[in-house]
Design an enzyme around this catalytic site. Sequence first.
Site, PDB file in Angstrom:
ATOM      1  N   SER A   1       0.836  -1.196   0.000  1.00 33.27           N
ATOM      2  CA  SER A   1       0.000   0.000   0.000  1.00 33.27           C
ATOM      3  C   SER A   1       0.872   1.247   0.000  1.00 33.27           C
ATOM      4  O   SER A   1       2.094   1.163   0.095  1.00 33.27           O
ATOM      5  CB  SER A   1      -0.928   0.004   1.224  1.00 33.27           C
ATOM      6  OG  SER A   1      -0.160   0.280   2.377  1.00 33.27           O
ATOM      7  N   LYS A   2       0.198   2.370  -0.091  1.00 37.20           N
ATOM      8  CA  LYS A   2       0.899   3.655  -0.231  1.00 37.20           C
ATOM      9  C   LYS A   2       1.945   3.885   0.852  1.00 37.20           C
ATOM     10  O   LYS A   2       2.954   4.536   0.618  1.00 37.20           O
ATOM     11  CB  LYS A   2      -0.109   4.798  -0.187  1.00 37.20           C
ATOM     12  CG  LYS A   2      -0.935   4.887  -1.443  1.00 37.20           C
ATOM     13  CD  LYS A   2      -1.267   6.342  -1.758  1.00 37.20           C
ATOM     14  CE  LYS A   2      -2.107   6.452  -3.020  1.00 37.20           C
ATOM     15  NZ  LYS A   2      -1.506   5.791  -4.169  1.00 37.20           N
ATOM     16  N   ARG A   3       1.691   3.355   2.048  1.00 36.87           N
ATOM     17  CA  ARG A   3       2.652   3.646   3.119  1.00 36.87           C
ATOM     18  C   ARG A   3       3.994   2.950   2.883  1.00 36.87           C
ATOM     19  O   ARG A   3       4.987   3.291   3.496  1.00 36.87           O
ATOM     20  CB  ARG A   3       2.069   3.302   4.494  1.00 36.87           C
ATOM     21  CG  ARG A   3       1.946   1.844   4.768  1.00 36.87           C
ATOM     22  CD  ARG A   3       1.155   1.565   6.029  1.00 36.87           C
ATOM     23  NE  ARG A   3       0.722   0.190   6.034  1.00 36.87           N
ATOM     24  CZ  ARG A   3       1.435  -0.817   6.516  1.00 36.87           C
ATOM     25  NH1 ARG A   3       2.632  -0.584   7.034  1.00 36.87           N
ATOM     26  NH2 ARG A   3       0.983  -2.045   6.461  1.00 36.87           N
ATOM     27  N   HIS A   4       4.027   1.974   1.964  1.00 37.88           N
ATOM     28  CA  HIS A   4       5.302   1.317   1.660  1.00 37.88           C
ATOM     29  C   HIS A   4       6.072   2.066   0.585  1.00 37.88           C
ATOM     30  O   HIS A   4       7.267   1.873   0.410  1.00 37.88           O
ATOM     31  CB  HIS A   4       5.058  -0.117   1.178  1.00 37.88           C
ATOM     32  CG  HIS A   4       4.357  -0.968   2.193  1.00 37.88           C
ATOM     33  ND1 HIS A   4       3.049  -1.374   2.055  1.00 37.88           N
ATOM     34  CD2 HIS A   4       4.791  -1.467   3.370  1.00 37.88           C
ATOM     35  CE1 HIS A   4       2.701  -2.089   3.105  1.00 37.88           C
ATOM     36  NE2 HIS A   4       3.733  -2.154   3.923  1.00 37.88           N
TER      37      HIS A   4
END
Length: 486
Positions: A253-256
Site C-alpha cells: 500500500s501507499k505507506r510502503h
Amino acid sequence: MDEIRVRIAPSPSGNLHIGTARTALFNYLFAKKVGGKFVLRIEDTDLERSNQEYTQNIYDSLKALGLNWDEGPDVGGNYGPYQQSERFDIYPKYAQMLIDKGYAYECYCTQEELDAEKELSIKEKRPHVYSGRCRNLTEEQKAQYRADGRKPSIRFKVPKDKKITFVDMVKGELDFDSNLIGDFVIMKSNGTPTYNFAVVIDDMEMKISNIIRGEDHISNTPKQILIYEALGAKVPQFGHLGMILAPDRSKLSKRHGATAVSEFVEKGYLTEALLNFVALLGWAPSDGVEIKDLKDIIADFRINEISSSNSIFEYDKLNWMNGQYIKKMDIPQLTKRIMPYLSKYDTSVYSEKQLEKIVELTREPLTVLSEETDAVTYFFGDDVTYDEGVYEQHIKSELGQKVLKKAMEDFDSWDFDENLDGGEKLHEQLADFRAYFKEKEGYKPKETMWAIRAAITGRTRGADMVGIMLVLGKDKVKARLQKALG
Ligand code: GLU
C-alpha cells in the site's frame, strides 16, 4: 485449437496499480508466446468511482510499459464495445434468458430483510448464505411486492450439493462446495449488473479463452463457472496469481512507497526496468539471468512455471534493477528521459552534446532518474553550493589554499580540449599536478584532487573531473577556482 485470447479488465477507480500491471504482463506474455490476442476492457460500471482521468492513466501506463493491446475501447475490435459502461443494454437480456431457463429468479428482499438474515447466521455461528426465500415466489406474491414499490434484483440459482471443480493454470485443481455459495445477485435492483455477471457476459462475448488474474478473485470463479454453464457457454481456463506483498508481508500500500505505475514513472523509474522487475514477481527466468527485455521474457515465459505463492515487492531490488537499466541505456535516449528532471535548470546554456555528456558523466550512481536533479547542480549557475564541511576542510584549509593557488598559477597551461570525449592532455596535466604535491608536500593524490573538485563542484566525490571541467569550460572553471582561493 481455438485462438488464445486474454484480457486485462481494470476498473478505472484509481491509477493503474503495479499489481494490475503484473497481471496485464502475465496475460500479455501468455498470449504473445503463442501469437494470441491481448484485449483491454475498461470495467467502469461503478460510475461513481470511475473516471476518465483514471481510464487515461490506465492507457498511458500500459503503453509506457510496452503492453499494447490488440483490441480495446480506443482501438476497437470485433467484440466491442470494450468499455463496460457502453454495454449496459447487453446484460438484462442474458439475465432474462437465465430466468426463462430457470437458472435465475427475481428477488424482492429488502436490505433490512437481508441484514436480518445475516445477523441470524452470525448468531447461529453458521456461514452466511442467502436463504433463497424468493426462489419460489408466485406471480401473485411478485405482483404484490411490485405494487408495494419494491424493485427486484435478479439472483442466480446456485445448485445444491454440487462440487464445482476447475484446473487452475497456476494453482492446479481447485474445488468448491456450492452449498457455501448461496444464490448471488447478478443484476442489482437498479438494473445494473454485478461484477460476477458482467465479467462472464463480457468474457464470453469477447471470446476470452484464458483468464489470468489475482487470487483475490478465486472465490468469484466458482460463481462465474456456474453462470457459464447455465448459459451453455464454454468455460475459459482460469489462472490465479499469488498476491504481491510489501517487504513487511502486509498488503502493498501507499505507506510502503509508490504503488501506481505512473507514480513509479514520476519518481524516475524506467518503464523497462519496472516491467522486468514485475515479471520476476512470480516468474523466474530459466537461465537465472534476471535482466531481460520484454522480447526475451516472452520467449522464456511458461505459465505453468509461475509460482503459486505470494511475491514480495522488494523496493531495494527494484532500485538496483533500475540502476542497471540506467547504466546500460544508450546516452541520447537516457538524456531524453532525464530532461524532465532538469526542468528547474536553464538547460539552454548547453548544447545537446554537452547535455548528453553531463548525463554520461553522472549516471553511474543513479538508482532513479529523479536523483539526477541533485546530481547535476554544479553544472548550472555561477555559484557553487558546498556540501557540509567541504569548504572548511578542503578549501579554507592550508592544503586547500596551497593547491588552489598553484592551480591558478598553472591554469593557463591546462588544455581544455574542444572535444568533450577527449581530455587526455588535461588528464596528464592533472596527474602531474598531483605528483607535484605528493613530492613537495606529501599530499595524497586524492587530497589534492579533493580541493580542486570541491572548488569546482562543491563536493568531494563525483564524476570524472576532467569530463566535468570540459563541459563547464575554461572560464567557468577558472572563475570557480579563483573564487575558492578568495
Ligand atoms: N475489474 C476487475 C478488477 O479490477 C477485473 C477482475 C477480473 O479480472 O475478472 O479486479
